[in-house]
Design a protein around this motif. Structure first.
Motif, PDB file in Angstrom:
ATOM      1  N   ALA A  21       0.841  -1.200   0.000  1.00 46.74           N
ATOM      2  CA  ALA A  21       0.000   0.000   0.000  1.00 46.74           C
ATOM      3  C   ALA A  21       0.876   1.249   0.000  1.00 46.74           C
ATOM      4  N   ALA A  22       1.481   1.535  -1.155  1.00 42.17           N
ATOM      5  CA  ALA A  22       2.336   2.705  -1.274  1.00 42.17           C
ATOM      6  C   ALA A  22       2.365   3.161  -2.727  1.00 42.17           C
ATOM      7  N   ASP A  23       2.236   4.445  -2.914  1.00 38.65           N
ATOM      8  CA  ASP A  23       2.371   5.006  -4.251  1.00 38.65           C
ATOM      9  C   ASP A  23       3.781   5.583  -4.405  1.00 38.65           C
ATOM     10  N   PHE A  24       4.064   6.191  -5.539  1.00 38.57           N
ATOM     11  CA  PHE A  24       5.405   6.704  -5.809  1.00 38.57           C
ATOM     12  C   PHE A  24       5.837   7.726  -4.758  1.00 38.57           C
ATOM     13  N   LYS A  25       4.959   8.657  -4.416  1.00 36.28           N
ATOM     14  CA  LYS A  25       5.294   9.694  -3.445  1.00 36.28           C
ATOM     15  C   LYS A  25       5.617   9.087  -2.084  1.00 36.28           C
ATOM     16  N   GLN A  26       4.842   8.090  -1.670  1.00 42.82           N
ATOM     17  CA  GLN A  26       5.108   7.425  -0.386  1.00 42.82           C
ATOM     18  C   GLN A  26       6.435   6.670  -0.425  1.00 42.82           C
ATOM     19  N   LEU A  27       6.742   6.032  -1.556  1.00 43.99           N
ATOM     20  CA  LEU A  27       8.027   5.337  -1.671  1.00 43.99           C
ATOM     21  C   LEU A  27       9.187   6.322  -1.651  1.00 43.99           C
ATOM     22  N   LEU A  28       9.020   7.464  -2.272  1.00 41.23           N
ATOM     23  CA  LEU A  28      10.048   8.492  -2.251  1.00 41.23           C
ATOM     24  C   LEU A  28      10.295   8.967  -0.819  1.00 41.23           C
ATOM     25  N   THR A  29       9.233   9.219  -0.082  1.00 37.44           N
ATOM     26  CA  THR A  29       9.349   9.619   1.322  1.00 37.44           C
ATOM     27  C   THR A  29       9.998   8.507   2.144  1.00 37.44           C
ATOM     28  N   LEU A  30       9.609   7.276   1.880  1.00 41.94           N
ATOM     29  CA  LEU A  30      10.184   6.129   2.581  1.00 41.94           C
ATOM     30  C   LEU A  30      11.691   6.066   2.384  1.00 41.94           C
ATOM     31  N   VAL A  31      12.152   6.274   1.165  1.00 37.26           N
ATOM     32  CA  VAL A  31      13.592   6.234   0.884  1.00 37.26           C
ATOM     33  C   VAL A  31      14.302   7.353   1.632  1.00 37.26           C
ATOM     34  N   MET A  32      13.708   8.528   1.687  1.00 41.81           N
ATOM     35  CA  MET A  32      14.337   9.640   2.400  1.00 41.81           C
ATOM     36  C   MET A  32      14.450   9.350   3.904  1.00 41.81           C
ATOM     37  N   VAL A  33      13.408   8.798   4.477  1.00 41.17           N
ATOM     38  CA  VAL A  33      13.451   8.433   5.904  1.00 41.17           C
ATOM     39  C   VAL A  33      14.481   7.327   6.118  1.00 41.17           C
ATOM     40  N   LYS A  34      14.476   6.341   5.251  1.00 35.72           N
ATOM     41  CA  LYS A  34      15.431   5.239   5.374  1.00 35.72           C
ATOM     42  C   LYS A  34      16.865   5.742   5.235  1.00 35.72           C
ATOM     43  N   ALA A  35      17.090   6.745   4.414  1.00 43.32           N
ATOM     44  CA  ALA A  35      18.437   7.301   4.262  1.00 43.32           C
ATOM     45  C   ALA A  35      18.937   7.862   5.594  1.00 43.32           C
ATOM     46  N   ARG A  36      18.066   8.540   6.318  1.00 42.59           N
ATOM     47  CA  ARG A  36      18.457   9.058   7.641  1.00 42.59           C
ATOM     48  C   ARG A  36      18.731   7.920   8.615  1.00 42.59           C
ATOM     49  N   LEU A  37      17.896   6.888   8.582  1.00 44.78           N
ATOM     50  CA  LEU A  37      18.069   5.762   9.494  1.00 44.78           C
ATOM     51  C   LEU A  37      19.320   4.941   9.162  1.00 44.78           C
ATOM     52  N   SER A  38      19.737   4.963   7.916  1.00 42.69           N
ATOM     53  CA  SER A  38      20.838   4.115   7.449  1.00 42.69           C
ATOM     54  C   SER A  38      22.181   4.833   7.447  1.00 42.69           C
ATOM     55  N   ALA A  39      22.291   5.903   8.187  1.00 44.47           N
ATOM     56  CA  ALA A  39      23.520   6.702   8.180  1.00 44.47           C
ATOM     57  C   ALA A  39      24.756   5.891   8.581  1.00 44.47           C
ATOM     58  N   LYS A  40      24.583   4.883   9.433  1.00 35.27           N
ATOM     59  CA  LYS A  40      25.727   4.098   9.897  1.00 35.27           C
ATOM     60  C   LYS A  40      25.977   2.837   9.068  1.00 35.27           C
ATOM     61  N   GLY A  86       2.739  -7.293  -8.110  1.00 36.61           N
ATOM     62  CA  GLY A  86       2.581  -6.025  -7.409  1.00 36.61           C
ATOM     63  C   GLY A  86       3.734  -5.738  -6.470  1.00 36.61           C
ATOM     64  N   ALA A  87       4.119  -6.728  -5.682  1.00 39.41           N
ATOM     65  CA  ALA A  87       5.245  -6.557  -4.755  1.00 39.41           C
ATOM     66  C   ALA A  87       6.548  -6.356  -5.525  1.00 39.41           C
ATOM     67  N   PHE A  88       6.720  -7.101  -6.600  1.00 38.60           N
ATOM     68  CA  PHE A  88       7.924  -6.968  -7.416  1.00 38.60           C
ATOM     69  C   PHE A  88       8.033  -5.554  -7.983  1.00 38.60           C
ATOM     70  N   ASP A  89       6.942  -5.056  -8.533  1.00 37.17           N
ATOM     71  CA  ASP A  89       6.952  -3.709  -9.113  1.00 37.17           C
ATOM     72  C   ASP A  89       7.237  -2.650  -8.054  1.00 37.17           C
ATOM     73  N   ALA A  90       6.644  -2.783  -6.867  1.00 37.25           N
ATOM     74  CA  ALA A  90       6.894  -1.821  -5.787  1.00 37.25           C
ATOM     75  C   ALA A  90       8.359  -1.866  -5.345  1.00 37.25           C
ATOM     76  N   CYS A  91       8.917  -3.062  -5.246  1.00 42.32           N
ATOM     77  CA  CYS A  91      10.325  -3.202  -4.855  1.00 42.32           C
ATOM     78  C   CYS A  91      11.259  -2.629  -5.911  1.00 42.32           C
ATOM     79  N   ARG A  92      10.939  -2.835  -7.163  1.00 41.21           N
ATOM     80  CA  ARG A  92      11.761  -2.270  -8.251  1.00 41.21           C
ATOM     81  C   ARG A  92      11.692  -0.744  -8.231  1.00 41.21           C
ATOM     82  N   MET A  93      10.515  -0.198  -7.956  1.00 36.40           N
ATOM     83  CA  MET A  93      10.388   1.251  -7.854  1.00 36.40           C
ATOM     84  C   MET A  93      11.237   1.762  -6.681  1.00 36.40           C
ATOM     85  N   PHE A  94      11.160   1.065  -5.546  1.00 36.51           N
ATOM     86  CA  PHE A  94      11.986   1.408  -4.381  1.00 36.51           C
ATOM     87  C   PHE A  94      13.462   1.368  -4.770  1.00 36.51           C
ATOM     88  N   GLU A  95      13.867   0.313  -5.459  1.00 34.79           N
ATOM     89  CA  GLU A  95      15.267   0.161  -5.872  1.00 34.79           C
ATOM     90  C   GLU A  95      15.710   1.335  -6.744  1.00 34.79           C
TER      91      GLU A  95
END
Length: 139
Positions: free
Chosen positions: A57-76, A91-100
């Motif tokens: 349950a995520a669209d492109f904008k939500q995935l973009l926000t997710l990556v930005m939050v994950k970038a902060r969490l993954s600093a180490k 569906g899951a494959f396409d969402a994961c590829r978009m995330f990638e």
């Protein structure tokens, strides 16, 4: 929570098993738990298993926000750390590829999205061919 987390310190691996409907909120909560765990090191690889997911349950904008939050969490996280997704469903494959695609220039991970367990495990440098075999290390 529709995410199970298993940390395998002897394999330097965190395993995330998603179930049912997955949202960015659950994903971030699980990543936060994983990265804050005392067993985690900067080189700990991650295996995200979406084989039991009914919907992402995520669209492109939500995935973009997710990556930005994950970038902060993954600093180490060490640059080039392997992160594999198992996503057999379209569906899951396409969402994961978009995330990638969003994450490839933002996150420190080398990301692989595959439909089969053996391929994801091979990407992580694991000798096991199935997740069940991998999880036997937790016993």
């Amino acid at each position: 929570m529709p995410v199970d987390l298993v940390i395998l310190p002897q394999a330097s691996l965190g395993y995330l098993r998603f179930r049912r409907v997955v949202t960015p909120v659950e994903y971030i909560a699980c990543i936060r738990r994983l990265l804050d765990a005392p067993e985690m090191s900067p080189e700990t690889k991650i295996l995200a298993d979406l084989s039991r997911v009914e919907d992402v349950a995520a669209d492109f904008k939500q995935l973009l926000t997710l990556v930005m939050v994950k970038a902060r969490l993954s600093a180490k996280v060490a640059p080039g750390t392997a992160y594999a997704f198992i996503a057999p469903d379209d569906g899951a494959f396409d969402a994961c590829r978009m995330f990638e695609q969003i994450a490839e220039t933002t996150l420190p991970y080398r990301i692989n999205v595959s439909r089969r367990e053996a391929e994801a495990l091979r990407f992580l440098g694991r000798p096991e061919r199935t997740v069940a075999d991998l999880l036997r290390l937790a016993d």
